[in-house]
Design an enzyme around this catalytic site. Sequence first.
Site, PDB file in Angstrom:
ATOM      1  N   HIS A  50       0.841  -1.205   0.000  1.00 39.09           N
ATOM      2  CA  HIS A  50       0.000   0.000   0.000  1.00 39.09           C
ATOM      3  C   HIS A  50       0.875   1.253   0.000  1.00 39.09           C
ATOM      4  CE1 HIS A  50      -3.172  -2.523   2.274  1.00 39.09           C
ATOM      5  NE2 HIS A  50      -3.648  -2.322   1.060  1.00 39.09           N
ATOM      6  N   ARG A 106      -2.090  -6.088  -8.083  1.00 36.69           N
ATOM      7  CA  ARG A 106      -1.065  -7.090  -7.811  1.00 36.69           C
ATOM      8  C   ARG A 106      -1.006  -8.141  -8.909  1.00 36.69           C
ATOM      9  NH1 ARG A 106      -3.647  -8.074  -2.086  1.00 36.69           N
ATOM     10  NH2 ARG A 106      -5.289  -8.296  -3.594  1.00 36.69           N
TER      11      ARG A 106
END
Length: 162
Positions: free
Chosen positions: A17, A90
């Site tokens: 993050h 991702r």
Amino acid sequence: MIRAVCPGSFDPVTNGHLDVIERTAGLFDEIIVAVLVNEKKQSLFTVEERMEMLAEVTAHCPNVRVSSFKGLLVDFCQQNDVRAIVKGLRAVTDFDYELQMAQMNRRLSGVDTMFMSASPEYSFIASSLVKEVARGGGDVAHLLPGPVFRRLSERLGPRGGS
């Protein structure tokens, strides 16, 4: 001023993050890291705790501020004059879902979504996986910013709560 939002649960905030937030901060005048308030979801940390952790780990980024939102992200965007949503990806599986959300958000509000691929060293990290490993007693220190790891250890105990 061009403002973007990086939304998420951040329960807890991971190095993945933080990487996306820092990289996004270099592209926009202001970034709002927006923590989703989801009362139906059982979270490890409260919204306030997640906001505190985010503020602490992004303190070195002067154009980042932390907020929270409830309801539709596009409403938050309109209320805060946000022109872009930035989502970290991702894997291809993230893209499938996020593309549908991006198209819906654009249709509802005209706000565009930008996708930022995860840096390779963080592409496997998910908050839910970090919590699962920590609860099982695994070492997750290298997956979290230091202050977040300390709070996670306090919450789950020295062996992940086992």
